[in-house]
Design a protein around this motif. Structure first.
Motif, PDB file in Angstrom:
ATOM      1  N   VAL A   1     -21.815   4.949 -39.328  1.00 59.01           N
ATOM      2  CA  VAL A   1     -21.964   3.942 -38.271  1.00 59.01           C
ATOM      3  C   VAL A   1     -22.284   4.620 -36.941  1.00 59.01           C
ATOM      4  N   PHE A   2     -23.381   4.230 -36.343  1.00 61.20           N
ATOM      5  CA  PHE A   2     -23.854   4.737 -35.047  1.00 61.20           C
ATOM      6  C   PHE A   2     -24.099   6.251 -35.041  1.00 61.20           C
ATOM      7  N   THR A   3     -24.278   6.868 -36.193  1.00 60.86           N
ATOM      8  CA  THR A   3     -24.539   8.305 -36.252  1.00 60.86           C
ATOM      9  C   THR A   3     -25.804   8.552 -37.069  1.00 60.86           C
ATOM     10  N   SER A   4     -26.700   9.303 -36.506  1.00 59.55           N
ATOM     11  CA  SER A   4     -27.952   9.619 -37.199  1.00 59.55           C
ATOM     12  C   SER A   4     -27.696  10.155 -38.605  1.00 59.55           C
TER      13      SER A   4
ATOM     14  N   GLY B   1     -20.490  10.115 -23.839  1.00 56.29           N
ATOM     15  CA  GLY B   1     -21.313  10.014 -25.045  1.00 56.29           C
ATOM     16  C   GLY B   1     -20.840   8.852 -25.879  1.00 56.29           C
ATOM     17  N   ASP B   2     -20.722   9.084 -27.167  1.00 55.56           N
ATOM     18  CA  ASP B   2     -20.342   7.989 -28.040  1.00 55.56           C
ATOM     19  C   ASP B   2     -19.082   8.290 -28.854  1.00 55.56           C
ATOM     20  N   ALA B   3     -18.245   9.160 -28.305  1.00 52.05           N
ATOM     21  CA  ALA B   3     -16.891   9.321 -28.830  1.00 52.05           C
ATOM     22  C   ALA B   3     -16.843   9.756 -30.291  1.00 52.05           C
ATOM     23  N   ASP B   4     -17.736  10.681 -30.672  1.00 51.05           N
ATOM     24  CA  ASP B   4     -17.677  11.115 -32.068  1.00 51.05           C
ATOM     25  C   ASP B   4     -17.787  12.624 -32.253  1.00 51.05           C
ATOM     26  N   HIS B   5     -17.889  13.384 -31.171  1.00 48.92           N
ATOM     27  CA  HIS B   5     -18.181  14.803 -31.337  1.00 48.92           C
ATOM     28  C   HIS B   5     -17.106  15.520 -32.162  1.00 48.92           C
TER      29      HIS B   5
ATOM     30  N   ILE C   1     -14.912  14.176 -34.198  1.00 46.35           N
ATOM     31  CA  ILE C   1     -14.909  13.592 -35.551  1.00 46.35           C
ATOM     32  C   ILE C   1     -16.008  14.230 -36.396  1.00 46.35           C
ATOM     33  N   ASN C   2     -17.230  14.272 -35.845  1.00 45.32           N
ATOM     34  CA  ASN C   2     -18.354  14.821 -36.609  1.00 45.32           C
ATOM     35  C   ASN C   2     -18.160  16.303 -36.922  1.00 45.32           C
ATOM     36  N   MET C   3     -17.733  17.053 -35.905  1.00 46.63           N
ATOM     37  CA  MET C   3     -17.608  18.504 -36.080  1.00 46.63           C
ATOM     38  C   MET C   3     -16.508  18.855 -37.082  1.00 46.63           C
TER      39      MET C   3
ATOM     40  N   GLY D   1     -29.608  14.937 -24.433  1.00 49.20           N
ATOM     41  CA  GLY D   1     -28.580  14.254 -25.227  1.00 49.20           C
ATOM     42  C   GLY D   1     -28.223  12.905 -24.635  1.00 49.20           C
ATOM     43  N   ARG D   2     -27.264  12.284 -25.284  1.00 49.69           N
ATOM     44  CA  ARG D   2     -26.858  10.929 -24.980  1.00 49.69           C
ATOM     45  C   ARG D   2     -26.323  10.785 -23.555  1.00 49.69           C
ATOM     46  N   ALA D   3     -25.682  11.852 -23.053  1.00 49.71           N
ATOM     47  CA  ALA D   3     -25.083  11.780 -21.719  1.00 49.71           C
ATOM     48  C   ALA D   3     -26.139  11.617 -20.638  1.00 49.71           C
TER      49      ALA D   3
HETATM   50 MG   LIG Z   1     -23.013  10.138 -32.325  1.00 50.14          MG
END
Ligand SMILES: [Mg+2]
Ligand SMILES: Nc1ncnc2c1ncn2[C@@H]1O[C@H](COP(=O)(O)OP(=O)(O)O)[C@@H](O)[C@H]1O
Ligand SMILES: Nc1ncnc2c1ncn2[C@@H]1O[C@H](COP(=O)(O)OP(=O)(O)O)[C@@H](O)[C@H]1O
Ligand SMILES: [Mg+2]
Ligand SMILES: [Mg+2]
Ligand SMILES: [Mg+2]
Lengths: 332, 212, 332, 212
Positions: free
Chosen positions: C78-81, D34-38, D40-42, D175-177
């Motif tokens: 969701v909302f992530t490429s 940004g979109d509050a996922d850095h 989480i993703n990393m 980037g998004r920022a």
């Molecule tokens: Mg993202």
């Protein structure tokens, strides 16, 4: 009340203007009436279909006006049945000489207003028949009550009766197939949130953050139970078990499925609901012939959904498959 | 009693005023067991009625009543529009062509109105609808016909009121409230209430000047 | 968080399963990947179109997979490429020998992931081209920034490039017409409410009862201004003036209009927005050739809308008119 | 310094631990601009990395680093996935086939990583990205190369930290920022932060046992 509107008093008129401006190749509006008819109405020699009801259920009903579905959609005030004079104008505008079928949802107000319109039209010598849709299994059907409500299953009546009329069916035949759909279609809905009628400015009921209402009607009428939030699969289990308890389908039968959003629920969630509905049918050996997922019969911005099953036979299948070309329902 | 067209228009205006006064109250009753629009719909309809009939003083009473009915039908919507609309249209038919109404006319037009509502709504007494207020009133009117307008009318209003209150004790079998089943118990029916309000307004105007 | 889901971790997989179960005549899923392709992929000799992005924008992107539009839709979290390996699988699955066009929305993540996938595919000898959609006029475009975001205008790229590919266009031609659309399309959106990413469980920002955000992105990125609630007409005035300031259209020109709901806004309101948009264009002498009103590029259950204008010429008109048959976009 | 495959795997695991520890912190930084996922993703990516490389002790260092890169690319998504993924893949290429890495190899692989990020992201220093932490670190490493591993590495980490902190004072251009323009001022960049965290973890493990 957070709404993209200008004035609660004029939402219906402005919406209809927005619709005609968007889809002039499909529809036009009867001057002075909240009635949307096919751009080419009346279609000579074709049985005409007139549906309608309160507004707030968009794309119902005017969104289904076009080739292979309705000839007219009559728009009442929000959640209020249209009046007989409006329906009467619709009938007169679309009658192509082969008669008119009224598709009514089973609410006292709708039934009476359409009935009066029919009387008015018959006095003018127009041949008018009507059918009443009552697919909502949330409401007990007994001899003591007014019977079940009409909800999203109505769209299948539009589609199939519309195809029959488009194919040149006579009024009696179109009515008969509409009644066959009504006999074989069942729906049930649920809601996560209420909605706000623009003129009222506030919700007619409340649900707390951890509550949902099962069996909700499309005007915010109460359902069969209010419960704690359930997972999508549990919701589908519940709706499907009520529907399947009422609809005589068995292994080997074929059905059409409609997963209908009530306005505020995103497609992602509707698809997750469909996954489970389809699994349940597969487990029972019931074949899904076609599926429709989207917003077909809404309640303003209410979050929630309904599931509809239509049991098919060869006639219904071929009419369901027929092309349709309307602003809100297209089939190639 | 002798009601000419001007007086009839006057009575209808009084009814309209009372409905408007009770707009919120009727809506509130409808929000408990319906969809919270009865007062809104009815007052919208009677606003249109007053506009339509204000200068119909030259017309006969039947035409005026039929116009009221047709206006209600085309402006109220929902369930109450066709019901009250049919009632007034039937009432108008019952006194078609008359320029003055007497007590007997009143009884006939009330009977016709009741029949119209029952025809349109297919409701019987005891189903928590307009019929629960209207039918006892019409019966009282007929029963007390010999005792003269005043007694009969007061009694009719009294019976309508009782019928309206009785709707609290019964389960709805017709209209939107019927979806509630048992849960409709304890709530007074909005339609029975608007019916009582209209009858009371009419009686008050007809008996104006008479000692109460 | 009121959502009809089972588990925030599995929403994308369950949604895709729900989609394939609903529309097997249109699409299938690549086993082990969150990739939806045409049921008949690869189509030999046809240029294939691959689009995608984060999930939560349904019906984008997989809803547009079908005849006359996309060959594959790649669904990220969701909302992530989506990641390059997913996109690479999509490319391999749909390449019919005539090459593949990637349709990318201009976000750093999307651009880089698609670019890597393209490198991977090219190493395998697949001919791959790409275009980047940047229609959102809410974001300043300057040499210092990454440029404008891609939002609902992407759907017009799908439609028109898809029609060109379906008609037998070569990769370079399909790419050229996609770029023509990108050059002529502008959008801008606004929101009344935030939305909740399932895995987060709470909104990423808040708006009070009397506030709205103008220029909102489709992932809840901030807009150009936060203001008091405005009437629908004022909202449209604002969005249209920004769009028209950027798009070189004048009296006599023809445009396509898309009024796009973000997920929680009912069709009634979208139609009311279209009324005003259409009036503004009429006043300027700009002809509306076709209008689309509905949900095309959403942000979960966010309430709000975007408006898109596409300036047309004869080529774009005929490609826009071409039939399309996909789960979420049908044109006869 | 001599880093064999086992030790390399060990270092990567330490990096993974640190990223996981800072999951919330990185996400919180990303929620501001940004979109509050850095985070989480990393952390999702490094969880997958640890699983993938745990039993790669028999493989050469280049292969291990390339595997890290490919795993990040295929699990992280968003902007940081391709960026860090490319960095590790390029680092792996720079030391392809080697079973042991010395200080010179470290410098080459860090240079390659930086180049990879700049190639992929097209960012220059001063645009509020990973580059603002990584480039000064790599420069320090090269500049202090003569002074030996310990000094050079400590200085590199110091420079990365300064670069990370400097991101508070600049406007995002990549980037998004970057959509925020001026409003990105005052906020520390999540990517520069995760880069610093990784460098610090690596240095700490490499210098383990050395006095600090
Ligand atoms: Mg993202
Ligand atoms: N079949 C019927 N016969 C008589 N009265 C009815 C019937 N159905 C409903 N009513 C009356 O209509 C009232 C509701 O009217 P209203 O709120 O205006 O219509 P709706 O239910 O369509 O919103 C009820 O309170 C009831 O008294
Ligand atoms: N072009 C770029 N070059 C280098 N780093 C970048 C670039 N664009 C973004 N970044 C880094 O990526 C970080 C954000 O990563 P992440 O949140 O995982 O991705 P997304 O923005 O797609 O959600 C930013 O803080 C920034 O440091
Ligand atoms: Mg009503
Ligand atoms: Mg009501
Ligand atoms: Mg991020």
């Amino acid at each position: 009340m957070k709404k993209l509107i200008n004035n609660p008093e004029t939402v219906v008129e402005e919406m209809l203007e927005g619709m005609v401006r968007a889809f002039p190749q499909y529809v036009r509006k009867l001057e002075g009436y909240n009635v949307i008819v096919r751009a080419d109405a009346p279609v000579k020699g074709k049985v005409a279909l007139v549906s309608g009801g309160g507004s707030g259920h968009e794309p119902s009903h005017a969104g289904y006006v076009g080739r292979g579905m309705l000839d007219a959609g009559v728009a009442g005030a929000v959640f209020t049945s249209p009046t007989p004079d409006q329906i009467f104008e619709a009938i007169k505008a679309v009658d192509g000489g082969a008669g008119v079928l009224l598709i009514i949802k089973n609410y006292t107000g709708d039934v009476m207003n359409f009935e009066m319109a029919r009387e008015m039209a018959q006095m003018e010598g127009i041949q008018v028949a009507s059918v009443t849709v009552n697919d909502d299994v949330a409401v007990e059907n007994s001899t003591y009550t007014v019977g079940r409500r009409g909800i999203a299953g109505t769209v299948f009546v539009h589609k199939i009766a519309g195809a029959k009329a488009q194919a040149g069916g006579m009024l009696e035949e179109v009515k008969a197939v509409a009644e066959k759909v009504i006999k074989n279609v069942r729906s049930m809905g649920m809601a996560l949130t209420p909605c706000i009628v623009p003129a009222a400015g506030k919700p007619n009921f409340t649900l707390s953050e951890d509550e949902m209402e099962i069996g909700m009607g499309i005007h915010g009428e109460p359902g069969t139970m209010r419960t704690k939030l359930m997972k999508a699969n549990e919701v589908v289990d519940h709706l499907m078990s009520k529907i399947l308890a009422d609809l005589p389908v068995e292994s080997g039968d074929e059905v059409a499925v409609m997963v209908n959003g009530l306005g505020g629920t995103p497609l992602m969630e509707l698809l997750i609901l469909n996954r489970k509905a389809s699994q349940i049918l597969e487990d029972k050996g019931i074949k899904v012939y076609r599926t429709y997922v989207g917003e077909f019969m809404t309640s303003l911005e209410m979050a929630g959904a309904s599931i509809t099953l239509l049991k098919l036979d060869d006639e219904l299948k071929s009419l369901l498959d027929a092309p349709a070309d309307t602003p809100a329902f297209k089939q190639l | 009693m002798a009601v000419d067209s001007a007086k009839l228009i006057d009575i209808i205006k009084v009814i309209a005023d009372k409905i408007t006064e009770n707009r919120e109250y009727l809506t509130q009753l409808d929000s408990a067991i319906g969809d919270a629009d009865h007062g809104i719909n009815m007052s919208k309809g009677f606003r249109a009625v007053v506009e339509k009939i204000s200068d119909m003083g030259e017309k006969d009473c039947g035409t005026i009543l039929k116009t009221v009915g047709m206006t209600l039908v085309s402006t109220v919507g929902g369930a109450s529009g066709p019901l009250y609309g049919t009632a007034f249209m039937r009432a108008g038919q019952a006194v078609a062509g008359k320029n003055e109404l007497d007590f007997n006319d009143l009884v006939s037009l009330m009977e016709a109105a009741l029949e119209g509502i029952k025809y349109r709504g297919k409701a019987e007494r005891g189903e928590k609808t307009i019929v629960d207020a209207l039918e006892p009133a019409v019966e009282a009117l007929k029963l007390r016909r010999e005792e003269g307008l005043e007694t009969a009318l007061r009694d009719a209003v009294e019976e309508a009121k009782k019928g309206m209150e009785y709707t609290k004790d019964i389960i709805a079998r017709k209209g939107r409230a019927s979806y509630l089943g048992e849960r409709s118990l304890g709530h007074q029916d909005p339609g029975a209430t608007s019916c009582y309000i209209m009858l009371e307004a009419m009686a008050a105007r007809l008996l104006d000047g008479k000692k109460s």
